[in-house]
Motif scaffolding. Structure first.
Motif, PDB file in Angstrom:
ATOM      1  N   SER A 124       0.453  -0.460  29.362  1.00  0.00           N
ATOM      2  CA  SER A 124      -0.839  -0.737  29.206  1.00  0.00           C
ATOM      3  C   SER A 124      -1.154  -1.855  28.439  1.00  0.00           C
ATOM      4  CB  SER A 124      -1.743   0.402  28.441  1.00  0.00           C
ATOM      5  OG  SER A 124      -1.372   1.615  29.346  1.00  0.00           O
ATOM      6  N   GLN A 125      -0.261  -2.065  27.348  1.00  0.00           N
ATOM      7  CA  GLN A 125      -0.395  -3.163  26.342  1.00  0.00           C
ATOM      8  C   GLN A 125       0.173  -4.278  26.764  1.00  0.00           C
ATOM      9  OE1 GLN A 125       0.794  -2.033  22.209  1.00  0.00           O
ATOM     10  NE2 GLN A 125      -0.859  -0.290  22.176  1.00  0.00           N
ATOM     11  N   ALA A 219      -8.403  -4.556  32.502  1.00  0.00           N
ATOM     12  CA  ALA A 219      -7.923  -3.253  31.565  1.00  0.00           C
ATOM     13  C   ALA A 219      -7.908  -1.838  32.332  1.00  0.00           C
ATOM     14  CB  ALA A 219      -8.698  -3.226  30.168  1.00  0.00           C
TER      15      ALA A 219
END
Length: 264
Positions: A124-125, A219
C-alpha cells in the motif's frame, strides 16, 4: 589608315570593337547566386516547414500513435506485473516502476491497471508513492509534448462554445479546474493532460493539481491491489467502495449536466 581618330575636325571617334568592350565592362552581367547561398536558403525553408505548427502537431500524432501501437504489440503492462526484474528491489524497484508507469500512461495504458499492479508489487505505502510519482511524471511528459508540439496549431481551432469555455476555465483558474478534473472520475487522464497543454495553464499548477487530485482514486486502486489476496478484508472492501461510489456519483452528475445542457 585611320584606326582611333579622324584627322578632319580633330574629333576622336572610338572604333566599334572598343565601344563594345567598354559597354560590356560598364554593364556587368547579373551574377548567379553562389551555391552556399542557395543551400542556406533551402536549409532555412526546410527548417521553417519542419518547425511549423502543423508539422509539430503531425509529429505529436505520430509519436502518440507509435506509443499506442507499441503498447498493443508488446504489452508492457504485463511486464510490470508478471516479468518484473528480480534483481531490482526496494527503492530502486519503486523508482523504476514509477518511470515505467509514467511512460505507459503517455502510451495510453489505463491507470487503474497500473495502480492495481503497484499495490500488488510494492504494497500500500510504497505502491502509492510509486503510482503517484508515475502519475505526475506521465502527466508532465504529456503536458510538455502537447504544449511544444500541439498548442500553436490547435489554439486557433478553439471556436466551439464548450471548447472556449473549457479553455477559458483552464487558462484563468488552472489549478482548481485541474484539481476538480483529477478528483472527478469521469474525466479521462490523457484528455485532461492535452486540454491543459493547449490552454494557457502553467506547468507548475498543473503538476501540483495532478499530484493532489490523484491521491484518492490512486490510493483506492493501490490498496485494492495490495489486498487482492484477501477480498473479504475490510481494507479491500473499503477500497472497492472508494472506487465505486465516486464512479457512480460522477455518472449521476454527468447525466444531470447532460439534461441541463439540452434544456438550454
Amino acid at each position: 589608315m585611320l584606326d582611333a581618330t579622324t584627322r578632319s575636325g580633330g574629333t576622336a571617334t572610338a572604333s566599334p570593337r572598343a565601344t563594345a568592350t567598354e559597354l560590356a565592362a560598364a554593364v556587368p552581367a547579373t551574377a548567379a547566386p553562389a551555391p552556399p547561398v542557395v543551400a542556406a536558403n533551402l536549409a532555412a525553408r526546410c527548417t521553417r516547414v519542419l518547425l511549423s505548427p502543423w508539422s509539430r502537431l503531425s509529429l505529436l500524432v505520430v509519436l502518440l500513435a507509435s506509443a499506442a501501437s507499441a503498447v498493443l504489440l508488446f504489452e508492457p503492462q504485463k511486464l510490470l506485473v508478471d516479468g518484473w526484474p528480480p534483481q531490482l528491489g526496494g527503492a530502486a524497484a519503486a523508482l523504476a516502476y514509477a518511470v515505467a508507469y509514467g511512460l505507459c500512461t503517455v502510451a495510453f495504458v489505463p491507470r487503474p491497471l497500473l495502480n492495481l499492479a503497484a499495490g500488488a508489487l510494492f504494497g500500500s505505502q510504497a505502491g502509492l508513492g510509486a503510482a503517484l510519482a508515475g502519475t505526475v511524471l506521465g502527466a508532465g511528459i504529456a503536458f510538455c509534448l502537447g504544449r511544444v508540439l500541439g498548442q500553436e496549431a490547435l489554439r486557433p481551432l478553439l471556436r466551439g462554445r464548450w471548447l472556449k469555455a473549457a479553455d477559458g476555465q483552464l487558462s484563468r483558474h488552472g489549478f482548481r479546474s485541474m484539481l476538480a478534473a483529477r478528483l472527478f472520475p469521469g474525466v479521462p487522464f490523457s484528455a485532461a493532460n492535452y486540454c491543459a497543454a493547449v490552454s494557457r495553464m502553467g506547468l507548475l499548477p498543473f503538476l501540483l493539481a495532478t499530484a493532489l487530485g490523484s491521491i484518492p482514486n490512486t490510493a483506492a486502486y493501490v490498496v485494492a491491489g495490495a489486498r487482492a489476496s484477501a477480498p473479504t478484508s475490510p481494507a479491500f472492501l473499503i477500497a472497492l467502495a472508494c472506487i465505486a461510489v465516486p464512479g457512480l456519483a460522477g455518472a449521476v452528475v454527468a447525466w444531470r449536466k447532460r439534461h441541463h445542457l439540452r434544456a438550454r
